[in-house]
Design a protein around this motif. Structure first.
Motif, PDB file in Angstrom:
ATOM      1  N   GLY A   1      -9.693  -4.615  10.134  1.00  0.00           N
ATOM      2  CA  GLY A   1      -8.885  -3.500  10.657  1.00  0.00           C
ATOM      3  C   GLY A   1      -8.636  -2.397   9.645  1.00  0.00           C
ATOM      4  O   GLY A   1      -8.017  -1.383   9.964  1.00  0.00           O
ATOM      5  N   SER A   2      -9.116  -2.603   8.420  1.00  0.00           N
ATOM      6  CA  SER A   2      -8.800  -1.630   7.369  1.00  0.00           C
ATOM      7  C   SER A   2      -9.703  -0.421   7.452  1.00  0.00           C
ATOM      8  O   SER A   2     -10.795  -0.479   8.027  1.00  0.00           O
ATOM      9  CB  SER A   2      -8.969  -2.282   5.992  1.00  0.00           C
ATOM     10  N   GLY A   3      -9.264   0.652   6.820  1.00  0.00           N
ATOM     11  CA  GLY A   3     -10.110   1.829   6.715  1.00  0.00           C
ATOM     12  C   GLY A   3     -11.108   1.637   5.599  1.00  0.00           C
ATOM     13  O   GLY A   3     -12.243   2.108   5.648  1.00  0.00           O
ATOM     14  N   ASN A   4     -10.677   0.904   4.545  1.00  0.00           N
ATOM     15  CA  ASN A   4     -11.498   0.808   3.347  1.00  0.00           C
ATOM     16  C   ASN A   4     -12.796   0.042   3.538  1.00  0.00           C
ATOM     17  O   ASN A   4     -13.771   0.300   2.848  1.00  0.00           O
ATOM     18  CB  ASN A   4     -10.728   0.236   2.161  1.00  0.00           C
ATOM     19  N   ARG A   5     -12.834  -0.885   4.468  1.00  0.00           N
ATOM     20  CA  ARG A   5     -14.049  -1.675   4.649  1.00  0.00           C
ATOM     21  C   ARG A   5     -15.258  -0.762   4.936  1.00  0.00           C
ATOM     22  O   ARG A   5     -16.305  -0.893   4.313  1.00  0.00           O
ATOM     23  CB  ARG A   5     -13.864  -2.687   5.780  1.00  0.00           C
TER      24      ARG A   5
ATOM     25  N   PHE B   1     -12.239  -3.264  -3.315  1.00  0.00           N
ATOM     26  CA  PHE B   1     -12.198  -1.876  -2.873  1.00  0.00           C
ATOM     27  C   PHE B   1     -10.870  -1.653  -2.148  1.00  0.00           C
ATOM     28  O   PHE B   1     -10.456  -2.494  -1.349  1.00  0.00           O
ATOM     29  CB  PHE B   1     -13.288  -1.602  -1.828  1.00  0.00           C
ATOM     30  N   TYR B   2     -10.254  -0.526  -2.408  1.00  0.00           N
ATOM     31  CA  TYR B   2      -9.058  -0.176  -1.634  1.00  0.00           C
ATOM     32  C   TYR B   2      -9.021   1.347  -1.524  1.00  0.00           C
ATOM     33  O   TYR B   2      -8.979   2.039  -2.543  1.00  0.00           O
ATOM     34  CB  TYR B   2      -7.806  -0.693  -2.346  1.00  0.00           C
ATOM     35  N   THR B   3      -9.076   1.844  -0.316  1.00  0.00           N
ATOM     36  CA  THR B   3      -8.937   3.286  -0.114  1.00  0.00           C
ATOM     37  C   THR B   3      -7.446   3.535   0.035  1.00  0.00           C
ATOM     38  O   THR B   3      -6.838   3.080   1.010  1.00  0.00           O
ATOM     39  CB  THR B   3      -9.703   3.733   1.151  1.00  0.00           C
ATOM     40  N   VAL B   4      -6.871   4.205  -0.930  1.00  0.00           N
ATOM     41  CA  VAL B   4      -5.407   4.280  -0.975  1.00  0.00           C
ATOM     42  C   VAL B   4      -4.949   5.522  -1.741  1.00  0.00           C
ATOM     43  O   VAL B   4      -5.691   6.053  -2.567  1.00  0.00           O
ATOM     44  CB  VAL B   4      -4.869   2.956  -1.625  1.00  0.00           C
ATOM     45  N   GLY B   5      -3.723   5.967  -1.451  1.00  0.00           N
ATOM     46  CA  GLY B   5      -3.103   7.052  -2.211  1.00  0.00           C
ATOM     47  C   GLY B   5      -2.587   6.499  -3.536  1.00  0.00           C
ATOM     48  O   GLY B   5      -2.476   5.283  -3.712  1.00  0.00           O
TER      49      GLY B   5
ATOM     50  N   PRO C   1      -3.322  12.576   0.064  1.00  0.00           N
ATOM     51  CA  PRO C   1      -4.746  12.268  -0.139  1.00  0.00           C
ATOM     52  C   PRO C   1      -4.946  10.799  -0.550  1.00  0.00           C
ATOM     53  O   PRO C   1      -4.062  10.200  -1.164  1.00  0.00           O
ATOM     54  CB  PRO C   1      -5.152  13.199  -1.288  1.00  0.00           C
ATOM     55  N   GLU C   2      -6.084  10.262  -0.191  1.00  0.00           N
ATOM     56  CA  GLU C   2      -6.432   8.877  -0.565  1.00  0.00           C
ATOM     57  C   GLU C   2      -7.741   8.882  -1.322  1.00  0.00           C
ATOM     58  O   GLU C   2      -8.566   9.775  -1.124  1.00  0.00           O
ATOM     59  CB  GLU C   2      -6.671   8.024   0.683  1.00  0.00           C
ATOM     60  N   ILE C   3      -7.968   7.857  -2.125  1.00  0.00           N
ATOM     61  CA  ILE C   3      -9.202   7.774  -2.914  1.00  0.00           C
ATOM     62  C   ILE C   3      -9.816   6.383  -2.751  1.00  0.00           C
ATOM     63  O   ILE C   3      -9.084   5.380  -2.744  1.00  0.00           O
ATOM     64  CB  ILE C   3      -8.921   8.055  -4.414  1.00  0.00           C
TER      65      ILE C   3
ATOM     66  N   GLY D   1       0.848  -1.198   0.000  1.00  0.00           N
ATOM     67  CA  GLY D   1       0.000   0.000   0.000  1.00  0.00           C
ATOM     68  C   GLY D   1       0.878   1.240   0.000  1.00  0.00           C
ATOM     69  O   GLY D   1       2.078   1.172  -0.327  1.00  0.00           O
ATOM     70  N   VAL D   2       0.315   2.380   0.391  1.00  0.00           N
ATOM     71  CA  VAL D   2       1.088   3.621   0.442  1.00  0.00           C
ATOM     72  C   VAL D   2       1.478   3.962   1.889  1.00  0.00           C
ATOM     73  O   VAL D   2       2.518   4.560   2.141  1.00  0.00           O
ATOM     74  CB  VAL D   2       0.316   4.781  -0.256  1.00  0.00           C
ATOM     75  N   TYR D   3       0.656   3.532   2.862  1.00  0.00           N
ATOM     76  CA  TYR D   3       0.984   3.817   4.272  1.00  0.00           C
ATOM     77  C   TYR D   3       2.365   3.255   4.638  1.00  0.00           C
ATOM     78  O   TYR D   3       3.114   3.898   5.360  1.00  0.00           O
ATOM     79  CB  TYR D   3      -0.025   3.167   5.223  1.00  0.00           C
ATOM     80  N   TYR D   4       2.634   2.045   4.161  1.00  0.00           N
ATOM     81  CA  TYR D   4       3.893   1.394   4.549  1.00  0.00           C
ATOM     82  C   TYR D   4       5.113   2.185   4.048  1.00  0.00           C
ATOM     83  O   TYR D   4       5.973   2.547   4.862  1.00  0.00           O
ATOM     84  CB  TYR D   4       3.906  -0.069   4.089  1.00  0.00           C
TER      85      TYR D   4
ATOM     86  N   ALA E   1      -3.622   6.892   9.570  1.00  0.00           N
ATOM     87  CA  ALA E   1      -5.057   6.577   9.546  1.00  0.00           C
ATOM     88  C   ALA E   1      -5.823   7.548   8.663  1.00  0.00           C
ATOM     89  O   ALA E   1      -5.493   8.738   8.596  1.00  0.00           O
ATOM     90  CB  ALA E   1      -5.626   6.629  10.959  1.00  0.00           C
ATOM     91  N   GLN E   2      -6.842   7.038   7.998  1.00  0.00           N
ATOM     92  CA  GLN E   2      -7.696   7.891   7.156  1.00  0.00           C
ATOM     93  C   GLN E   2      -8.351   8.964   8.024  1.00  0.00           C
ATOM     94  O   GLN E   2      -8.743   8.706   9.159  1.00  0.00           O
ATOM     95  CB  GLN E   2      -8.784   7.045   6.509  1.00  0.00           C
ATOM     96  N   ALA E   3      -8.541  10.154   7.439  1.00  0.00           N
ATOM     97  CA  ALA E   3      -9.158  11.269   8.169  1.00  0.00           C
ATOM     98  C   ALA E   3     -10.568  10.904   8.633  1.00  0.00           C
ATOM     99  O   ALA E   3     -10.997  11.319   9.717  1.00  0.00           O
ATOM    100  CB  ALA E   3      -9.206  12.506   7.287  1.00  0.00           C
TER     101      ALA E   3
ATOM    102  N   GLY F   1      -3.059  -4.073   9.694  1.00  0.00           N
ATOM    103  CA  GLY F   1      -4.331  -4.203   8.965  1.00  0.00           C
ATOM    104  C   GLY F   1      -4.885  -2.886   8.440  1.00  0.00           C
ATOM    105  O   GLY F   1      -5.854  -2.879   7.706  1.00  0.00           O
ATOM    106  N   GLY F   2      -4.307  -1.744   8.841  1.00  0.00           N
ATOM    107  CA  GLY F   2      -4.764  -0.445   8.326  1.00  0.00           C
ATOM    108  C   GLY F   2      -5.299   0.484   9.393  1.00  0.00           C
ATOM    109  O   GLY F   2      -5.055   0.307  10.599  1.00  0.00           O
ATOM    110  N   SER F   3      -6.030   1.496   8.943  1.00  0.00           N
ATOM    111  CA  SER F   3      -6.485   2.620   9.782  1.00  0.00           C
ATOM    112  C   SER F   3      -7.141   2.239  11.104  1.00  0.00           C
ATOM    113  O   SER F   3      -6.792   2.776  12.151  1.00  0.00           O
ATOM    114  CB  SER F   3      -7.509   3.462   9.025  1.00  0.00           C
ATOM    115  N   VAL F   4      -8.131   1.355  11.039  1.00  0.00           N
ATOM    116  CA  VAL F   4      -8.897   1.035  12.245  1.00  0.00           C
ATOM    117  C   VAL F   4      -7.988   0.317  13.249  1.00  0.00           C
ATOM    118  O   VAL F   4      -7.968   0.636  14.441  1.00  0.00           O
ATOM    119  CB  VAL F   4     -10.151   0.187  11.882  1.00  0.00           C
TER     120      VAL F   4
END
Ligand code: GLU
Length: 323
Positions: free
Chosen positions: A150-154, A194-198, A120-122, A40-43, A89-91, A70-73
Motif C-alpha cells: 500500500g505504500s507509495g515508496n514501493r 527505501f522510504y519515500t518521505v519528507g 516535498p518528499e525524497i 513517517g511524516v504523513y502521520y 498521497a505522493q504526487a 500503509g501509505g499513498s496507494v
C-alpha cells in the motif's frame, strides 16, 4: 457505575453517533484522514491538519480523526472506495491513479479529487555501512526493503531500480512497512531500505540513531525518468537532519510533492471548510512539523493532477488563488 447506567449510556452513545452519521442540522460531520506509518511524516502532518480542523468551529462542524495506514496507494484506494474521507498521497501516485497507470493500469480513478500539495518528499535509500552498499549497483545478494504493497515508496523503488538496470531477483526484496525498518536495519536483518518521505522523518532518525552505522545511498542517473515523469524532480537529502548518520554531505536523489486528496463523493461544504482551515492557518501549520516549513499558498496549488474538488476550488476562487 451500575449496569443499567452503563446500558443507558451505551444506548445514548449509539443514538448520538447515528444522528451524527445522518448529518442532521447542527450535527457534527466526522471525517477521517489517511496518513502513513506513525513514525513517517504523513502521520504528524495529517495530525496537524486534524488539530486545526477540530479547533476551528466556524461553518460546518467537522470533526476529524487521523488514521495510520500503509501509505499513498492505500490512501488513494480507501478515499475512492469511501473508507477514508481524506488521504495524504505522493504526487506521482495521484497522477498514476488519475491517469490509470501503474497499480491502476487501465483503471483511472474517476472519483479521485485533489485539494492541495503539502511538503516535498525524497526517495530515500538508507543502508548500513557494513552492507557495503554505496550505489544501486551494489544490491546483488543483499536484503533490501522496497516497501509494503500500500505504500507509495514501493513503486518508486521499482521505478529507480528499473532505470538502473537492477532486477528485483538479483537481491532479496522485502515488503515491510517503513515503520518496521529501523529496527530490522539495526538488528542486521536487512541491509537497506527505501522510504519515500519528507525530512526530517522519525523513521530515518531512528534508523540512524542505533549502534550500527548508517548512510544514505545516492540515486543518480535518473535524468530520463525525471524528463518523462512530470511529478519527479532532482532533490537532495538534507543530512543535517541526521547528525548520527555517516553521510556528511547532502545526498542526491529524486523527489516529488506530497498531496492531499479526497473523493468527488465528499460534500462541497466539508471540503471547503477543511481547505479554508488549512490555508487560513498556514503559519500555524508550518510550525507544526519542520517538513512543512516552506509551504506557501501558490506552491500548494502545484503538482496536482486529479481535478480539484469543487469545495477546494470555491475557496481558491474566493481568495484569488484560482481564476
Ligand atoms: N510516501 C510514503 C508512502 O506513500 C509515506 C511517507 C510518510 O508517511 O511520511 O507510502
Amino acid at each position: 457505575m451500575r449496569p443499567y447506567y452503563c446500558v443507558l449510556s451505551l444506548i445514548i452513545a449509539i443514538f448520538a453517533t447515528t444522528m451524527i452519521g445522518c448529518g442532521g442540522n447542527g450535527s457534527k460531520t466526522f471525517v477521517s484522514i489517511g496518513t502513513g506509518s506513525m513514525t513517517g511524516v504523513y502521520y504528524p502532518v495529517g495530525s496537524a491538519i486534524m488539530k486545526l480542523v477540530n479547533k476551528n468551529r466556524k461553518g460546518v462542524d467537522v470533526k476529524a480523526k487521523v488514521e495510520s495506514t500503509g501509505g499513498s496507494v492505500y490512501n488513494i484506494n480507501a478515499v475512492v472506495n469511501g473508507d477514508l474521507t481524506f488521504g495524504v498521497a505522493q504526487a506521482d501516485r495521484q497522477f498514476q491513479a488519475t491517469k490509470g497507470l501503474q497499480e491502476w493500469k487501465n483503471k483511472p480513478q474517476e472519483k479521485l479529487r485533489a485539494i492541495c500539495s503539502l511538503h516535498p518528499e525524497i526517495i530515500t535509500l538508507v543502508a548500513t555501512d557494513a552492507s557495503g552498499i554505496k550505489a544501486l549497483a551494489d544490491f546483488k545478494g543483499k536484503k533490501i526493503n522496497i516497501g509494503n504493497a500500500g505504500s507509495g515508496n514501493r513503486g518508486n523503488a521499482e521505478q529507480v531500480l528499473k532505470v538502473a538496470g537492477i532486477s528485483l531477483d538479483s537481491f532479496i526484496a522485502e515488503s515491510l512497512n517503513a515503520g518496521e525498518c529501523p529496527k530490522m536495519l539495526q538488528d542486521g536483518r536487512i541491509d537497506a531500505f527505501f522510504y519515500t518521505v519528507g525530512h526530517p522523518a522519525g523513521t530515518i532518525k531512528e534508523a540512524t540513531a542505533g549502534k550500527r552505522k548508517i548512510h544514505f545511498v545516492p540515486i543518480t542517473g535518473m535524468e530520463k525518468l525525471i524528463e518523462e515523469c512530470p511529478y519527479y524532480a532532482v532533490a537532495q537529502i538534507p543530512v543535517k537532519n541526521y547528525p548520527m548518520s555517516s553521510s556528511k554531505e547532502d545526498v542526491p536523489s529524486i523527489g516529488m510533492m506530497t498531496t492531499f486528496v479526497t473523493s468527488s463523493d465528499i460534500p462541497e461544504d466539508v471540503v471547503y471548510k477543511v481547505t479554508k482551515t488549512i490555508f487560513t492557518n498556514l503559519d500555524e501549520l508550518k510550525k507544526m512539523h519542520p517538513a512543512l516549513e516552506s509551504l506557501n499558498p501558490e506552491g500548494m496549488l502545484k503538482g496536482l493532477s486529479a481535478p480539484i474538488h469543487p469545495g477546494a476550488e470555491k475557496y481558491y476562487k474566493e481568495v484569488g488563488l484560482l481564476k
